[in-house]
Scaffold this motif. Structure first.
Motif, short mmCIF file in Angstrom:
data_model
loop_
_atom_site.label_atom_id
_atom_site.label_comp_id
_atom_site.label_asym_id
_atom_site.label_seq_id
_atom_site.Cartn_x
_atom_site.Cartn_y
_atom_site.Cartn_z
N ARG A 136 0.82 -1.21 0.00
CA ARG A 136 0.00 0.00 0.00
C ARG A 136 0.85 1.26 0.00
N GLU A 137 2.05 1.20 0.57
CA GLU A 137 2.93 2.35 0.57
C GLU A 137 3.61 2.56 -0.78
N ARG A 138 3.53 1.56 -1.67
CA ARG A 138 4.28 1.62 -2.92
C ARG A 138 3.41 1.38 -4.16
N LEU A 139 2.13 1.66 -4.05
CA LEU A 139 1.23 1.39 -5.17
C LEU A 139 1.61 2.17 -6.43
N ALA A 140 2.24 3.32 -6.28
CA ALA A 140 2.60 4.13 -7.44
C ALA A 140 3.82 3.59 -8.18
N ASP A 141 4.53 2.66 -7.58
CA ASP A 141 5.76 2.13 -8.18
C ASP A 141 5.41 1.11 -9.25
N PRO A 142 5.70 1.38 -10.53
CA PRO A 142 5.36 0.42 -11.59
C PRO A 142 6.17 -0.87 -11.48
N GLY A 143 7.28 -0.83 -10.72
CA GLY A 143 8.11 -2.02 -10.55
C GLY A 143 7.66 -2.92 -9.42
N LEU A 144 6.54 -2.56 -8.78
CA LEU A 144 6.03 -3.38 -7.69
C LEU A 144 5.39 -4.65 -8.25
N THR A 145 5.99 -5.79 -7.97
CA THR A 145 5.49 -7.08 -8.46
C THR A 145 5.56 -8.10 -7.33
N PRO A 146 4.89 -9.24 -7.48
CA PRO A 146 5.01 -10.30 -6.47
C PRO A 146 6.46 -10.71 -6.22
N MET A 147 7.29 -10.71 -7.25
CA MET A 147 8.68 -11.10 -7.08
C MET A 147 9.45 -10.10 -6.22
N THR A 148 9.20 -8.79 -6.43
CA THR A 148 9.88 -7.80 -5.60
C THR A 148 9.43 -7.91 -4.15
N VAL A 149 8.16 -8.23 -3.93
CA VAL A 149 7.66 -8.40 -2.57
C VAL A 149 8.31 -9.62 -1.93
N ALA A 150 8.39 -10.73 -2.66
CA ALA A 150 9.01 -11.94 -2.13
C ALA A 150 10.47 -11.70 -1.77
N ARG A 151 11.19 -10.98 -2.62
CA ARG A 151 12.59 -10.68 -2.33
C ARG A 151 12.72 -9.78 -1.11
N ARG A 152 11.81 -8.82 -0.99
CA ARG A 152 11.86 -7.91 0.16
C ARG A 152 11.75 -8.67 1.47
N TYR A 153 10.94 -9.71 1.50
CA TYR A 153 10.72 -10.46 2.75
C TYR A 153 11.46 -11.79 2.79
N LYS A 154 12.35 -11.98 1.80
CA LYS A 154 13.24 -13.14 1.79
C LYS A 154 12.48 -14.47 1.87
N VAL A 155 11.42 -14.56 1.05
CA VAL A 155 10.67 -15.80 0.92
C VAL A 155 10.58 -16.13 -0.57
N SER A 156 10.29 -17.37 -0.89
CA SER A 156 10.14 -17.75 -2.29
C SER A 156 8.82 -17.23 -2.83
N LEU A 157 8.76 -17.03 -4.13
CA LEU A 157 7.52 -16.60 -4.76
C LEU A 157 6.43 -17.65 -4.54
N ARG A 158 6.80 -18.91 -4.57
CA ARG A 158 5.83 -19.98 -4.37
C ARG A 158 5.22 -19.91 -2.97
N TYR A 159 6.05 -19.64 -1.96
CA TYR A 159 5.53 -19.54 -0.59
C TYR A 159 4.60 -18.33 -0.46
#
Length: 299
Positions: A204-227
């Motif tokens: 919600r803090e980054r909705l304006a970022d066009p680079g916001l994707t599930p993969m960037t979120v997974a990397r941010r929290y150090k979990v796999s995309l599948r998890y």
């Protein structure tokens, strides 16, 4: 957007009011919407409000109600237990399960109605929170208690950015609930809920970022995309769909805000990460059955 008065009636919306104490049953509610968050004021004489399972329908909506007494006290019965709240204390009950709320004397109460999706909890996940009062005089509980009093007193003074206020209220509530659940839930459940709450706040803090994707979120929290996908699947969605729906919900709220009428529709989309007017219009129409321009014209 003033408060709208609504008189309580028996079985209104599946709610039964049963007179079981001395005193006047008459009362009224007032409500105000902040994005997807609703604040209600209820006051009146002694009463019981009962909602049995047979009157609960899936179409009723799923939300958690957080109550703060301004006068009197409330007894909340749900999930096989009961709790009593008074003064600055907070207490919750969930709309998806049977409940009973008793006010044994004249009362005045402000309540926050939070959709489950905004606070990162499923209907089952709210069970540790219900019918258990907690202090409203310290920590996050104190912030929420004071916020509810402030919304009751000054809600009509809020003119713009109503959706953002709703998100802020939901974020504070989510943090409060995560703290509460951490003390009673299994470690594995706490981990999942904490991850979901953190991801929602991050997105919600980054909705304006066009680079916001599930993969960037997974990397941010150090979990796999599948998890990450597995966690969202438990909430009936996927990371990509949730991000898209949050962006569209923010756009819809901003298109409804008279204070933002001066902004071009394409800019409204860009503020939530949709770059390309035609792309934004198509996604909005697919989600809501109407184009952004038509939606704004309808007011």
């Amino acid at each position: 957007m003033p408060y709208a008065d609504v008189i309580d009636v028996p079985t209104r919306g599946g709610l039964q009011i049963v007179r079981d104490h001395d005193g006047d049953l008459e009362g009224n509610t007032a409500s105000r919407q902040f994005g997807e968050v609703r604040v209600c004021l209820l006051e009146g004489g002694p009463r019981e409000m009962i909602r049995p399972g047979r009157l609960i329908e899936r179409t009723d909506g799923e939300y958690l109600r957080v109550c703060r007494l301004l006068a009197g006290e409330a007894w909340v019965f749900q999930d096989g237990r009961h709790g009593v709240a008074r003064g600055s204390q907070l207490i919750c009950y969930d709309s998806t399960r049977p409940y009973k709320v008793v006010m044994p004397e004249r009362f005045r109460m402000v309540a926050l109605l939070l959709p489950h999706r905004l606070i990162g909890l499923t209907s089952q996940g709210t069970e540790p929170l219900t019918a258990k009062p907690w202090h409203g005089s310290q920590g996050l509980g104190a912030l929420m208690s004071r916020l509810l009093v402030g919304l009751e007193r000054h809600g009509e003074e809020v003119e713009t950015a109503i959706d953002l206020l709703g998100d802020s209220v939901a974020g504070l509530a989510a943090a409060l609930f995560a703290e509460r659940i951490r003390s009673v839930a299994d470690e594995s459940d706490v981990g999942k809920q904490a991850l979901m709450l953190n991801v929602q706040s991050f997105v919600r803090e980054r909705l304006a970022d066009p680079g916001l994707t599930p993969m960037t979120v997974a990397r941010r929290y150090k979990v796999s995309l599948r998890y990450l996908q597995k966690i969202f699947h438990e909430y009936g969605t996927s990371p990509a769909r949730w991000i898209r729906d949050e962006r569209l919900a923010r756009c819809k709220a901003e298109l409804s805000d008279p204070g933002l009428d001066h902004l071009p529709i394409a800019l409204i989309g860009e503020r939530s990460g949709f770059y390309g007017a035609s792309h934004f219009s198509r996604l909005f129409r697919d989600r809501y059955g109407i184009t952004p321009r038509e939606f704004r014209k309808r007011g």
